[in-house]
Design a protein around this motif. Structure first.
Motif, PDB file in Angstrom:
ATOM      1  N   LEU A 197       5.441  -4.589   9.369  1.00 22.42           N
ATOM      2  CA  LEU A 197       5.232  -5.000   7.980  1.00 22.42           C
ATOM      3  C   LEU A 197       6.560  -5.106   7.237  1.00 22.42           C
ATOM      4  O   LEU A 197       6.798  -6.070   6.506  1.00 22.42           O
ATOM      5  CB  LEU A 197       4.296  -4.023   7.261  1.00 22.42           C
ATOM      6  CG  LEU A 197       4.023  -4.317   5.785  1.00 22.42           C
ATOM      7  CD1 LEU A 197       3.486  -5.738   5.575  1.00 22.42           C
ATOM      8  CD2 LEU A 197       3.061  -3.281   5.207  1.00 22.42           C
ATOM      9  N   ARG A 218       6.503   5.973   4.843  1.00 26.00           N
ATOM     10  CA  ARG A 218       6.590   6.554   6.191  1.00 26.00           C
ATOM     11  C   ARG A 218       7.538   7.758   6.189  1.00 26.00           C
ATOM     12  O   ARG A 218       7.237   8.796   6.770  1.00 26.00           O
ATOM     13  CB  ARG A 218       7.078   5.478   7.177  1.00 26.00           C
ATOM     14  CG  ARG A 218       7.157   5.961   8.577  1.00 26.00           C
ATOM     15  CD  ARG A 218       5.806   5.974   9.244  1.00 26.00           C
ATOM     16  NE  ARG A 218       5.914   6.817  10.425  1.00 26.00           N
ATOM     17  CZ  ARG A 218       4.929   7.541  10.912  1.00 26.00           C
ATOM     18  NH1 ARG A 218       3.735   7.492  10.375  1.00 26.00           N
ATOM     19  NH2 ARG A 218       5.118   8.286  11.957  1.00 26.00           N
ATOM     20  N   VAL A 255       7.612   0.425   1.962  1.00 25.53           N
ATOM     21  CA  VAL A 255       6.870   0.678   3.207  1.00 25.53           C
ATOM     22  C   VAL A 255       7.572   1.766   4.015  1.00 25.53           C
ATOM     23  O   VAL A 255       6.934   2.709   4.499  1.00 25.53           O
ATOM     24  CB  VAL A 255       6.721  -0.631   4.024  1.00 25.53           C
ATOM     25  CG1 VAL A 255       6.184  -0.350   5.415  1.00 25.53           C
ATOM     26  CG2 VAL A 255       5.817  -1.616   3.288  1.00 25.53           C
ATOM     27  N   CYS A 293       6.412  11.432   7.550  1.00 22.72           N
ATOM     28  CA  CYS A 293       6.716  11.506   8.983  1.00 22.72           C
ATOM     29  C   CYS A 293       7.069  12.930   9.411  1.00 22.72           C
ATOM     30  O   CYS A 293       7.339  13.796   8.573  1.00 22.72           O
ATOM     31  CB  CYS A 293       7.869  10.563   9.320  1.00 22.72           C
ATOM     32  SG  CYS A 293       9.482  11.126   8.728  1.00 22.72           S
ATOM     33  N   GLU A 322       3.438  -0.355  13.077  1.00 25.01           N
ATOM     34  CA  GLU A 322       2.928  -1.170  11.973  1.00 25.01           C
ATOM     35  C   GLU A 322       3.874  -1.130  10.784  1.00 25.01           C
ATOM     36  O   GLU A 322       4.048  -2.132  10.083  1.00 25.01           O
ATOM     37  CB  GLU A 322       1.536  -0.703  11.565  1.00 25.01           C
ATOM     38  CG  GLU A 322       0.471  -1.013  12.595  1.00 25.01           C
ATOM     39  CD  GLU A 322      -0.899  -0.480  12.184  1.00 25.01           C
ATOM     40  OE1 GLU A 322      -1.275  -0.620  11.005  1.00 25.01           O
ATOM     41  OE2 GLU A 322      -1.578   0.081  13.056  1.00 25.01           O
ATOM     42  N   THR A 323       4.486   0.021  10.540  1.00 29.69           N
ATOM     43  CA  THR A 323       5.471   0.145   9.467  1.00 29.69           C
ATOM     44  C   THR A 323       6.618  -0.823   9.707  1.00 29.69           C
ATOM     45  O   THR A 323       7.017  -1.575   8.808  1.00 29.69           O
ATOM     46  CB  THR A 323       6.008   1.594   9.396  1.00 29.69           C
ATOM     47  OG1 THR A 323       4.926   2.470   9.070  1.00 29.69           O
ATOM     48  CG2 THR A 323       7.109   1.731   8.368  1.00 29.69           C
ATOM     49  N   SER A 347       0.824  -1.198   0.000  1.00 35.78           N
ATOM     50  CA  SER A 347       0.000   0.000   0.000  1.00 35.78           C
ATOM     51  C   SER A 347       0.864   1.255   0.000  1.00 35.78           C
ATOM     52  O   SER A 347       1.952   1.275   0.584  1.00 35.78           O
ATOM     53  CB  SER A 347      -0.902   0.007   1.236  1.00 35.78           C
ATOM     54  OG  SER A 347      -1.583   1.237   1.349  1.00 35.78           O
ATOM     55  N   GLU A 364      -0.315   3.917   1.366  1.00 35.20           N
ATOM     56  CA  GLU A 364      -0.841   4.658   2.517  1.00 35.20           C
ATOM     57  C   GLU A 364       0.125   4.498   3.688  1.00 35.20           C
ATOM     58  O   GLU A 364       0.536   3.392   4.008  1.00 35.20           O
ATOM     59  CB  GLU A 364      -2.220   4.115   2.917  1.00 35.20           C
ATOM     60  CG  GLU A 364      -3.289   4.374   1.887  1.00 35.20           C
ATOM     61  CD  GLU A 364      -3.539   5.856   1.653  1.00 35.20           C
ATOM     62  OE1 GLU A 364      -3.605   6.612   2.648  1.00 35.20           O
ATOM     63  OE2 GLU A 364      -3.654   6.249   0.484  1.00 35.20           O
ATOM     64  N   PRO A 365       0.483   5.600   4.334  1.00 33.26           N
ATOM     65  CA  PRO A 365       1.397   5.483   5.474  1.00 33.26           C
ATOM     66  C   PRO A 365       0.749   4.747   6.641  1.00 33.26           C
ATOM     67  O   PRO A 365      -0.442   4.879   6.883  1.00 33.26           O
ATOM     68  CB  PRO A 365       1.708   6.931   5.836  1.00 33.26           C
ATOM     69  CG  PRO A 365       0.609   7.739   5.244  1.00 33.26           C
ATOM     70  CD  PRO A 365       0.084   6.977   4.063  1.00 33.26           C
ATOM     71  N   LEU A 366       1.556   3.974   7.315  1.00 27.66           N
ATOM     72  CA  LEU A 366       1.116   3.246   8.498  1.00 27.66           C
ATOM     73  C   LEU A 366       1.727   3.898   9.733  1.00 27.66           C
ATOM     74  O   LEU A 366       2.746   4.573   9.636  1.00 27.66           O
ATOM     75  CB  LEU A 366       1.597   1.789   8.425  1.00 27.66           C
ATOM     76  CG  LEU A 366       1.071   0.957   7.266  1.00 27.66           C
ATOM     77  CD1 LEU A 366       1.818  -0.371   7.194  1.00 27.66           C
ATOM     78  CD2 LEU A 366      -0.421   0.733   7.422  1.00 27.66           C
ATOM     79  N   PRO A 367       1.144   3.664  10.897  1.00 27.18           N
ATOM     80  CA  PRO A 367       1.789   4.126  12.130  1.00 27.18           C
ATOM     81  C   PRO A 367       3.172   3.472  12.262  1.00 27.18           C
ATOM     82  O   PRO A 367       3.410   2.404  11.681  1.00 27.18           O
ATOM     83  CB  PRO A 367       0.842   3.653  13.235  1.00 27.18           C
ATOM     84  CG  PRO A 367      -0.466   3.417  12.563  1.00 27.18           C
ATOM     85  CD  PRO A 367      -0.141   3.011  11.155  1.00 27.18           C
TER      86      PRO A 367
END
Length: 143
Positions: free
Chosen positions: A49, A69, A65, A73, A45-46, A37, A39-42
């Motif tokens: 993954l 971020r 990934v 960030c 989670e980044t 994805s 879409e940025p993850l927290p």
């Protein structure tokens, strides 16, 4: 005539071609790996993954990934996420058989992580020294 680039509905360049596990483009219609994805993850989670992707032999996807971020960030975390992304690209070059590129990118990423570790020794629970040492061991196998 230059090759036409794939675009998303907003007109931004996007790669629609499938890719292999090391991020290399495959012919249209070929079966590639599932893209990650954009879409940025927290942060936690980044990291989780990216670790899964690296363990699955997909450091290029882990790089993507981390890159998402890094681009979203807070400014004071950019060195961390960019350094992790560069190390993943170094691991990708290692697996693609490019030892010089692998060593250079791991070194560049390690430099960013070392600078960041002066601010936070274990950001998000990451042992940055261990991350660097692990990556360096992997790319030294091809020198």
């Amino acid at each position: 005539m230059p090759e036409r680039r794939d675009r998303d509905p907003d007109g931004r360049a996007r790669q629609a071609r499938p890719r292999d596990e090391l991020g290399r483009p495959l012919p249209y219609g070929a079966e590639g790996v599932e893209p990650v994805s954009e879409e940025p993850l927290p942060p936690a989670e980044t990291i989780a993954l990216a670790r899964q992707l690296i363990d699955a032999g997909r450091p290029f996807a882990a790089h993507e990934v981390f890159e998402v971020r890094w681009k979203t960030c807070p400014p004071d975390e950019r060195e961390l996420w960019q350094g992790l992304a560069q190390i993943c690209v170094g691991l990708t070059h290692h697996l693609r058989g490019n030892p010089r590129g692998a060593a250079r990118l791991v070194e560049r990423g390690a430099g960013r992580l070392l600078r960041y570790s002066l601010v936070d020794a274990t950001p998000y629970g990451l042992d940055l020294d261990a991350v660097i040492a692990c990556a360096e061991r992997q790319v030294q196998d091809t020198r």
